[in-house]
Design an enzyme around this catalytic site. Structure first.
Site, mmCIF file in Angstrom:
data_model
loop_
_atom_site.group_PDB
_atom_site.id
_atom_site.type_symbol
_atom_site.label_atom_id
_atom_site.label_comp_id
_atom_site.label_asym_id
_atom_site.label_seq_id
_atom_site.Cartn_x
_atom_site.Cartn_y
_atom_site.Cartn_z
ATOM 1 C CG HIS A 121 -1.937 -1.141 1.165
ATOM 2 N ND1 HIS A 121 -2.588 -1.614 2.284
ATOM 3 C CD2 HIS A 121 -2.351 -1.935 0.147
ATOM 4 C CE1 HIS A 121 -3.367 -2.629 1.940
ATOM 5 N NE2 HIS A 121 -3.250 -2.851 0.659
ATOM 6 N N GLY A 190 -1.390 -9.339 12.590
ATOM 7 C CA GLY A 190 -1.961 -8.021 12.827
ATOM 8 C C GLY A 190 -2.744 -7.428 11.679
#
Ligand code: APR
Length: 254
Positions: A121, A190
């Protein structure tokens, strides 16, 4: 939560594995003090992504978007990698082929010493010219100019991150799917595993026969499909697994 026996089995699997992939999300940086997105105090609980993290929002109000990214850069600049990041950096040195695929834009994996990183990203410390496409690194906090302008052509710079409704770099994505299909073990650390295409990588790995390990205090849509589940914080669980790994390798040498 993985039992002692399961952990021992995982250690055995890791000791026989060469190719390991790790997919991380915002949760691995939570213990460093960086808010996640979807937890109860997550960013998307306080801010509207459609106003701050889409190309339309940026075109309509680049100043607002940049004020928000400048605020996030200010927070991240003060934060340090936690034991979770550090274990992954150490594993990069002990496993022949460890690939770190992250959704995070905070740069804490690099700060921990990891080098073999795929940033799905983008990166909040990189700026991209909206006209020429050139990418520059900038660690100024706060930014001198909002919005920052390209020193080459004077056009507005945008954060070099992937916004909602935008495609990921096809080169990076292809590499991420290839590494996922080739790994023998994939750690998923996570992430809420709801954002595509990243959330498909563990399935790519599993279909190719890899063992999937999830580290997350909470269950995710991925949880029913994994081989080893660790319900806890990355900064606590990864050092525990690493300790077992070290103990096992020391025992073997004796
Ligand atoms: N250790 C491990 N996991 C944790 C911890 C921790 N200390 N604290 C929270 N988590 C878990 C949460 O339970 C949750 O499942 O981390 C996950 C964080 O999920 P999200 O906030 O949805 O973050 P992420 O999965 O990285 O989001 C994916 O969405 O908003 C976009 O582009 C952004 O990259 C981001 C993408």
């Amino acid at each position: 939560m993985a039992t002692k026996l399961e952990t021992e089995t995982l250690i055995e699997v890791l000791r026989d594995a060469d190719r390991i992939a790790v997919l991380t999300g915002a949760g691995i940086s939570a213990e460093s003090g960086i808010p996640t997105f979807r937890d109860k105090n997550g960013l998307w609980k306080k801010f509207r992504p459609e106003e701050l993290a889409t190309p339309t929002a940026f075109n309509q109000n680049p100043r607002l978007v940049w004020e928000w990214y400048d605020w996030r850069r200010g927070i991240i600049a003060q934060k340090e990698p936690n034991p979770g990041h550090k274990v992954l950096a150490r594993w990069e040195k002990i496993f022949p082929a460890l690939s770190l695929i992250t959704q995070n834009i905070d740069g804490l994996h690099q700060k921990a010493g990891s080098r073999n990183i795929l940033e799905l990203h983008g990166n909040i410390w990189k700026l991209r010219c909206t006209k020429e496409g050139t990418i520059t690194e900038n660690y100024e906090t706060p930014l001198k100019d909002i919005p920052p302008l390209c020193s080459g052509c004077g056009a507005i710079l945008r954060p070099h991150v992937v916004w909602f409704g935008e495609s990921l770099s096809s080169t990076i994505l292809q590499k991420a799917f290839l590494l996922s299909s080739q790994c023998e073990v994939m750690f998923v650390v996570g992430t809420s595993a709801v954002v595509q295409p990243a959330a498909s990588l563990p399935f790519e790995a599993s279909e190719a026969g890899a063992k999937i390990v999830e580290i997350n205090p909470d269950p995710t849509p991925l949880s029913p499909y994994i081989d080893f589940s660790f319900r806890g914080k990355a900064g606590e669980i990864l050092p525990l697994i690493d300790k077992d790994l070290k103990r096992k390798s020391t025992a073997q040498k004796e």
